[in-house]
Design an enzyme around this catalytic site. Structure first.
Site, PDB file in Angstrom:
ATOM      1  N   HIS A  72     -49.991 -56.634  -3.723  1.00  0.00           N
ATOM      2  CA  HIS A  72     -50.779 -58.168  -4.235  1.00  0.00           C
ATOM      3  C   HIS A  72     -50.037 -59.186  -4.346  1.00  0.00           C
ATOM      4  O   HIS A  72     -48.816 -59.471  -4.884  1.00  0.00           O
ATOM      5  CB  HIS A  72     -51.297 -57.788  -5.864  1.00  0.00           C
ATOM      6  CG  HIS A  72     -52.299 -56.643  -6.153  1.00  0.00           C
ATOM      7  ND1 HIS A  72     -53.105 -56.919  -7.050  1.00  0.00           N
ATOM      8  CD2 HIS A  72     -52.562 -55.737  -5.135  1.00  0.00           C
ATOM      9  CE1 HIS A  72     -53.748 -55.853  -6.807  1.00  0.00           C
ATOM     10  NE2 HIS A  72     -53.705 -55.060  -5.846  1.00  0.00           N
ATOM     11  N   TYR A 200     -56.011 -61.682 -15.642  1.00  0.00           N
ATOM     12  CA  TYR A 200     -55.433 -61.985 -17.050  1.00  0.00           C
ATOM     13  C   TYR A 200     -56.468 -62.756 -17.734  1.00  0.00           C
ATOM     14  O   TYR A 200     -56.339 -64.135 -17.491  1.00  0.00           O
ATOM     15  CB  TYR A 200     -54.147 -62.147 -17.136  1.00  0.00           C
ATOM     16  CG  TYR A 200     -53.180 -61.087 -16.700  1.00  0.00           C
ATOM     17  CD1 TYR A 200     -52.874 -61.223 -15.370  1.00  0.00           C
ATOM     18  CD2 TYR A 200     -52.672 -60.343 -17.568  1.00  0.00           C
ATOM     19  CE1 TYR A 200     -51.884 -59.898 -14.739  1.00  0.00           C
ATOM     20  CE2 TYR A 200     -51.358 -59.363 -17.102  1.00  0.00           C
ATOM     21  CZ  TYR A 200     -51.368 -59.218 -15.873  1.00  0.00           C
ATOM     22  OH  TYR A 200     -50.260 -58.220 -15.484  1.00  0.00           O
ATOM     23  N   PRO A 292     -47.224 -54.610 -22.798  1.00  0.00           N
ATOM     24  CA  PRO A 292     -47.551 -54.205 -21.516  1.00  0.00           C
ATOM     25  C   PRO A 292     -47.981 -55.466 -20.672  1.00  0.00           C
ATOM     26  O   PRO A 292     -48.030 -55.336 -19.536  1.00  0.00           O
ATOM     27  CB  PRO A 292     -48.589 -53.445 -21.607  1.00  0.00           C
ATOM     28  CG  PRO A 292     -49.302 -53.277 -22.785  1.00  0.00           C
ATOM     29  CD  PRO A 292     -48.163 -53.861 -23.734  1.00  0.00           C
ATOM     30  N   LYS A 296     -43.721 -55.075 -17.491  1.00  0.00           N
ATOM     31  CA  LYS A 296     -42.114 -55.066 -17.130  1.00  0.00           C
ATOM     32  C   LYS A 296     -41.459 -53.548 -17.432  1.00  0.00           C
ATOM     33  O   LYS A 296     -40.201 -53.378 -17.142  1.00  0.00           O
ATOM     34  CB  LYS A 296     -41.480 -56.066 -17.972  1.00  0.00           C
ATOM     35  CG  LYS A 296     -41.688 -57.343 -17.490  1.00  0.00           C
ATOM     36  CD  LYS A 296     -41.105 -57.333 -16.027  1.00  0.00           C
ATOM     37  CE  LYS A 296     -41.616 -58.854 -15.434  1.00  0.00           C
ATOM     38  NZ  LYS A 296     -41.639 -58.899 -14.018  1.00  0.00           N
ATOM     39  N   TYR A 384     -42.839 -62.830 -13.197  1.00  0.00           N
ATOM     40  CA  TYR A 384     -43.773 -61.853 -12.733  1.00  0.00           C
ATOM     41  C   TYR A 384     -43.293 -60.920 -11.744  1.00  0.00           C
ATOM     42  O   TYR A 384     -43.512 -59.636 -11.760  1.00  0.00           O
ATOM     43  CB  TYR A 384     -45.137 -62.435 -12.691  1.00  0.00           C
ATOM     44  CG  TYR A 384     -46.404 -61.436 -12.506  1.00  0.00           C
ATOM     45  CD1 TYR A 384     -46.784 -60.932 -13.995  1.00  0.00           C
ATOM     46  CD2 TYR A 384     -46.852 -60.735 -11.525  1.00  0.00           C
ATOM     47  CE1 TYR A 384     -47.859 -60.227 -13.772  1.00  0.00           C
ATOM     48  CE2 TYR A 384     -47.668 -59.818 -11.366  1.00  0.00           C
ATOM     49  CZ  TYR A 384     -48.511 -59.542 -12.767  1.00  0.00           C
ATOM     50  OH  TYR A 384     -49.360 -58.507 -12.905  1.00  0.00           O
TER      51      TYR A 384
HETATM   52  C1  PHB Z   1     -51.917 -51.628 -15.360  1.00  0.00           C
HETATM   53  O1  PHB Z   1     -52.417 -51.405 -14.370  1.00  0.00           O
HETATM   54  O2  PHB Z   1     -51.874 -50.476 -15.967  1.00  0.00           O
HETATM   55  C2  PHB Z   1     -51.375 -52.752 -15.681  1.00  0.00           C
HETATM   56  C3  PHB Z   1     -51.242 -53.831 -15.025  1.00  0.00           C
HETATM   57  C4  PHB Z   1     -50.753 -54.912 -15.327  1.00  0.00           C
HETATM   58  C5  PHB Z   1     -50.184 -55.215 -16.712  1.00  0.00           C
HETATM   59  C6  PHB Z   1     -50.163 -54.145 -17.432  1.00  0.00           C
HETATM   60  C7  PHB Z   1     -50.741 -52.896 -17.040  1.00  0.00           C
HETATM   61  O3  PHB Z   1     -49.706 -56.319 -16.793  1.00  0.00           O
END
Ligand code: PHB
Ligand code: APR
Length: 388
Positions: A72, A200, A292, A296, A384
């Protein structure tokens, strides 16, 4: 039994440590309380930073990740009905790979087995002894029989609820913690991806995240009460919440599918220090937790064991404990930056029930700053992808 490094826990930290040590000719035994089937199927996170991919590739376990993981080059921030792309490649020259943690686990278990590594599953009653001396040992029960391993080092890679952190001397220990007043409701869905990249979303109803696992399985989350129960959430109620929080004015729509797993996770930031005492070293979730947001956790576990493996290597190959002595200090630089970043992402994107109208407006202005200012967007993107 005798080995050089006794490793407690076959999560990403314990398995990768065992693999990296093996590549340097150092023996280890991994003790895991769950079954192989269980660790290989538990759904956890799925975002790998470039540095994590490099370590997996360089150590020869990256083949399936390269073939099946999805690269990505950006993600979207959605708020006030608009989506804004954070272009990771343009801002940092780097990318992330979406590849599920349990797939990393499978690749590592396979590599350890192929090399004849010792992984003991289903162990019980693990206890650590004489960790302050240079002859530490571990006792446990395996197949109902008591057993003992004598080692030079013990690596506590047994996660937040393991036995290693409580076995550290309490004198001089300091824990740093923040528990957030919300959790994440996570679902796994049989559906094609709704979006090429992660979204997000900040919404007045709460945060939501559209993520993916594969071309046919999608992962989505939304902010919820951490004490809620999945039984209170029908599929219809989940979809209406996700639609409301993620969709805006640009015509993009979330694709629904069959929900086949629901879970609620609590959110905390936690760091325990020091990460070492005598011959006992902690790595990964045993020593620290991040919420989450920003993904990280797995990446920190990988960077910890990379440092620890190099320290142990130096001990055996050059006869000096110099790197091991500064393990906590070296690991902390990255850990606290990741703690900061995941706290920042969490604070910027979630709704806080006790926030004043002033705080809500400032929070929105911060997001506007991030998408309007290339400098702010670059700082977000660098954190990130883990570009430091
Ligand atoms: C996930 O796909 O589980 C996931 C992706 C991004 C995040 C947290 C979890 O920031
Ligand atoms: N004895 C043996 N094994 C144990 C014990 C014990 N007393 N306690 C826990 N374990 C095992 C757990 O069953 C688990 O498989 O230790 C392992 C710890 O693995 P993780 O919790 O995955 O921790 P870590 O390897 O540090 O990886 C951190 O995993 O959960 C994610 O979000 C987290 O991405 C982060 C990463």
């Amino acid at each position: 039994m005798r080995t050089q490094v006794a490793i407690i826990g076959a999560g990403p930290a314990g398995l990768l440590l065992s693999h990296l040590l093996h590549l340097q000719g150092i023996e280890s035994i991994v003790l895991e309380s769950r079954t192989r089937q269980d660790i290989e199927s538990t759904i956890r996170a799925g975002v790998l930073e470039q540095g994590t991919m490099d370590i997996l590739n360089d150590s020869g376990v990256g083949e399936r990740m390269r073939a099946e993981g999805a690269l990505h080059h950006g993600f979207d921030l959605a708020f006030d009905g608009q989506r804004h792309r954070i272009d990771l490649r343009e801002l940092t020259g780097k990318a992330i790979t979406v590849y599920a943690q349990h797939e990393v686990i499978k690749d590592l278990v396979k590599a350890r087995e192929a090399a004849g590594g010792q992984l003991l599953f289903g162990v019980r009653d693990v206890a650590l002894h004489d960790t302050a001396t240079d002859k530490p040992w571990v006792t446990f029960t395996h197949h109902g029989e008591p057993a003992r391993i004598d080692a030079d080092f013990i690596a506590g890679c047994d996660g937040f609820h393991g036995v290693s952190r409580p076995a550290m001397p309490q004198d001089g220990r300091e824990d740093y913690q923040r528990i957030y007043p919300f959790g994440w409701f996570g679902i796994l869905v049989e559906a094609p991806p709704s979006s090429d990249e992660l979204i997000y979303a900040r919404h007045e109803r709460g945060f939501a995240l559209v993520s993916t696992r594969s071309p046919t399985v999608q992962r989505m989350y939304f902010q919820c009460d951490p004490n809620d129960s999945v039984d209170h959430w029908s599929d219809d109620r989940i979809w209406s919440e996700l639609h409301a929080r993620t969709e805006g004015h640009d015509g993009w729509r979330l694709t629904e599918g069959k929900i086949f797993q629901k879970n609620i996770i609590g959110m905390r930031s936690f760091v325990s220090t020091p990460m070492q005492a005598g011959r006992l070293y902690l790595a990964g979730d045993a020593a620290h937790i991040v919420p989450p947001t920003g993904a990280k956790g797995l990446n920190l576990a990988v960077s910890d064991v990379n440092l620890l493996a190099r320290g142990i290597e130096q001990f055996y190959q050059q006869g000096t404990g110099e790197r091991l002595e500064r393990y906590t200090q070296d690991a902390f630089k990255r850990i606290w930056r990741a703690e900061y970043f995941s706290w920042w992402m969490t604070s910027m994107l979630h709704t806080f029930a006790d926030a004043s109208s002033f705080q809500r407006e400032v929070q929105r202005a911060e997001l506007e700053n991030v998408v309007a200012s290339r400098a702010m967007a670059t700082a977000l993107a660098e954190n990130y992808v883990g570009a430091f």
